[in-house]
Design an enzyme around this catalytic site. Sequence first.
Site, PDB file in Angstrom:
ATOM      1  N   ALA A  30       0.865  -1.192   0.000  1.00  0.00           N
ATOM      2  CA  ALA A  30       0.000   0.000   0.000  1.00  0.00           C
ATOM      3  C   ALA A  30       0.898   1.238   0.000  1.00  0.00           C
ATOM      4  CB  ALA A  30      -0.969  -0.010   1.186  1.00  0.00           C
ATOM      5  N   HIS A  71       3.010   4.588  -0.458  1.00  0.00           N
ATOM      6  CA  HIS A  71       2.682   6.012  -0.590  1.00  0.00           C
ATOM      7  C   HIS A  71       3.985   6.803  -0.684  1.00  0.00           C
ATOM      8  CE1 HIS A  71       3.766   6.076   3.622  1.00  0.00           C
ATOM      9  NE2 HIS A  71       2.784   5.261   3.946  1.00  0.00           N
ATOM     10  N   HIS A 102       6.945   5.823   1.601  1.00  0.00           N
ATOM     11  CA  HIS A 102       7.738   4.693   1.106  1.00  0.00           C
ATOM     12  C   HIS A 102       8.610   5.137  -0.067  1.00  0.00           C
ATOM     13  CE1 HIS A 102       3.986   2.540   2.670  1.00  0.00           C
ATOM     14  NE2 HIS A 102       4.941   2.008   3.393  1.00  0.00           N
ATOM     15  N   GLN A 130       3.637  -9.863  13.350  1.00  0.00           N
ATOM     16  CA  GLN A 130       3.680  -8.612  14.103  1.00  0.00           C
ATOM     17  C   GLN A 130       2.296  -8.003  14.332  1.00  0.00           C
ATOM     18  OE1 GLN A 130       6.201  -6.793  10.975  1.00  0.00           O
ATOM     19  NE2 GLN A 130       4.999  -4.947  11.286  1.00  0.00           N
ATOM     20  N   GLU A 184      11.494   7.317  10.071  1.00  0.00           N
ATOM     21  CA  GLU A 184      11.365   7.811  11.448  1.00  0.00           C
ATOM     22  C   GLU A 184       9.909   7.814  11.895  1.00  0.00           C
ATOM     23  OE1 GLU A 184      13.206  11.648  11.713  1.00  0.00           O
ATOM     24  OE2 GLU A 184      15.238  10.817  11.599  1.00  0.00           O
ATOM     25  N   GLN A 194      10.393   1.500  16.195  1.00  0.00           N
ATOM     26  CA  GLN A 194      10.826   0.405  15.318  1.00  0.00           C
ATOM     27  C   GLN A 194      12.251   0.656  14.821  1.00  0.00           C
ATOM     28  OE1 GLN A 194       8.303  -1.370  12.125  1.00  0.00           O
ATOM     29  NE2 GLN A 194       9.471  -0.070  10.750  1.00  0.00           N
ATOM     30  N   VAL A 228       7.508  11.713   6.046  1.00  0.00           N
ATOM     31  CA  VAL A 228       6.850  12.488   4.980  1.00  0.00           C
ATOM     32  C   VAL A 228       5.405  12.740   5.408  1.00  0.00           C
ATOM     33  CG1 VAL A 228       6.154  12.483   2.550  1.00  0.00           C
ATOM     34  CG2 VAL A 228       8.335  11.442   3.237  1.00  0.00           C
ATOM     35  N   SER A 274      -0.184   3.959   5.468  1.00  0.00           N
ATOM     36  CA  SER A 274      -1.083   3.089   4.698  1.00  0.00           C
ATOM     37  C   SER A 274      -2.437   2.993   5.380  1.00  0.00           C
ATOM     38  CB  SER A 274      -0.477   1.691   4.559  1.00  0.00           C
ATOM     39  OG  SER A 274       0.815   1.782   3.992  1.00  0.00           O
TER      40      SER A 274
HETATM   41  P1  AMP Z   1       5.077   0.069   6.490  1.00  0.00           P
HETATM   42  O1  AMP Z   1       4.733  -0.330   5.094  1.00  0.00           O
HETATM   43  O2  AMP Z   1       4.045   0.921   7.145  1.00  0.00           O
HETATM   44  O3  AMP Z   1       5.549  -1.088   7.316  1.00  0.00           O
HETATM   45  O4  AMP Z   1       6.345   1.009   6.354  1.00  0.00           O
HETATM   46  C1  AMP Z   1       7.485   0.614   5.648  1.00  0.00           C
HETATM   47  C2  AMP Z   1       8.595   1.611   5.890  1.00  0.00           C
HETATM   48  O5  AMP Z   1       8.175   2.895   5.436  1.00  0.00           O
HETATM   49  C3  AMP Z   1       8.944   1.752   7.365  1.00  0.00           C
HETATM   50  O6  AMP Z   1      10.346   1.912   7.488  1.00  0.00           O
HETATM   51  C4  AMP Z   1       8.211   3.003   7.755  1.00  0.00           C
HETATM   52  O7  AMP Z   1       8.783   3.675   8.848  1.00  0.00           O
HETATM   53  C5  AMP Z   1       8.347   3.822   6.491  1.00  0.00           C
HETATM   54  N1  AMP Z   1       7.301   4.845   6.440  1.00  0.00           N
HETATM   55  C6  AMP Z   1       5.962   4.670   6.594  1.00  0.00           C
HETATM   56  N2  AMP Z   1       5.310   5.847   6.544  1.00  0.00           N
HETATM   57  C7  AMP Z   1       6.270   6.799   6.356  1.00  0.00           C
HETATM   58  C8  AMP Z   1       6.246   8.226   6.225  1.00  0.00           C
HETATM   59  N3  AMP Z   1       5.120   8.930   6.286  1.00  0.00           N
HETATM   60  N4  AMP Z   1       7.432   8.866   6.057  1.00  0.00           N
HETATM   61  C9  AMP Z   1       8.598   8.172   6.001  1.00  0.00           C
HETATM   62  N5  AMP Z   1       8.680   6.841   6.107  1.00  0.00           N
HETATM   63  C10 AMP Z   1       7.539   6.152   6.285  1.00  0.00           C
END
Ligand code: AMP
Length: 287
Positions: free
Chosen positions: A30, A32, A35, A59, A147, A152, A175, A185
């Site tokens: 998903a 954005h 990512h 998780q 961050e 995490q 972001v 997501s």
């Molecule tokens: P996720 O798909 O939510 O597990 O996130 C995958 C990676 O993208 C992780 O390292 C998150 O910290 C990073 N991530 C998710 N949302 C953001 C965001 N808004 N800004 C920067 N990194 C993000």
Amino acid sequence: MTVLVHTRADLAAELDRAPGEIAVVMTMGALHEGHRQLMRVARERSAFVVVTIFVNPLQFGPGEDFEKYPRTLDDDLAACTAEGVAVVFAPGRDDVYPGGAPSVTMNPGGLGEILEGASRPGHFSGMLTVVQKLLMLTRADVAYFGEKDFQQLALIRRMARDLELPVEIRGVPTVREKDGLALSSRNRYLSPDQRRAALALSRALREGAAQADAESVLAVAHKILAEEPGVRVDYLALTGPDLGDAPAEGVARLLVAAKVGSTRLIDNVPVQLAPGQLASVQPRKGA
Ligand code: AMP
């Protein structure tokens, strides 16, 4: 051309073709702009970027959103192609956990028990276990994490250090949408009214972080969150940059988790506490 692979054997064949350093961005799909920013930062340094897309059952706790978590592989692949990603690894459950759930797993230690860990038992063990497996499977030399998931990121850095993992862990700033909402997501679960309410999180962090001393940071952030009835706060905490106790002055971190409707959102920002003034005020732990 981005190559999509689903099995560890096909992934290995692609990795054999890597010309040099392998950079990895791990995601649950998903995808954005958050990512995509990780991919861009990775591409600036490394010619060969691998993106993993795996919704890791380990998780998610009972009653969390594993089943309904958005799965948008076609769009995700298009995003990875646009960012010049070499390989997308989108394994099935059995490719990551052949033979079922692992018996040996990661123990996050004390840092995994506070904040998110207190609300989501087992979450960080499941997260670290899959991160370690994916670091091995992708042969990562450098891995990028947002961050946005600050605890995490801290735990992954800690795992790499404590277990001597031969990988460089790099963090990327969060972001946000123009109005401040941190991209996630899970934002797609929010109704228009809930999205408006959710803005209280980033506003509380931003206005809190503009204060000079720990007490005011927390007071201002608390007040903004309390004024938004659509937001149920799980925690608001001011910590040190490593998630330990907040310093009297200098760099700190302000973190929040809250439910908006049935959607759980997290966010955090850096805080610069001014020297002097209220050095005797001890921030309330976990307050
Ligand atoms: P996720 O798909 O939510 O597990 O996130 C995958 C990676 O993208 C992780 O390292 C998150 O910290 C990073 N991530 C998710 N949302 C953001 C965001 N808004 N800004 C920067 N990194 C993000």
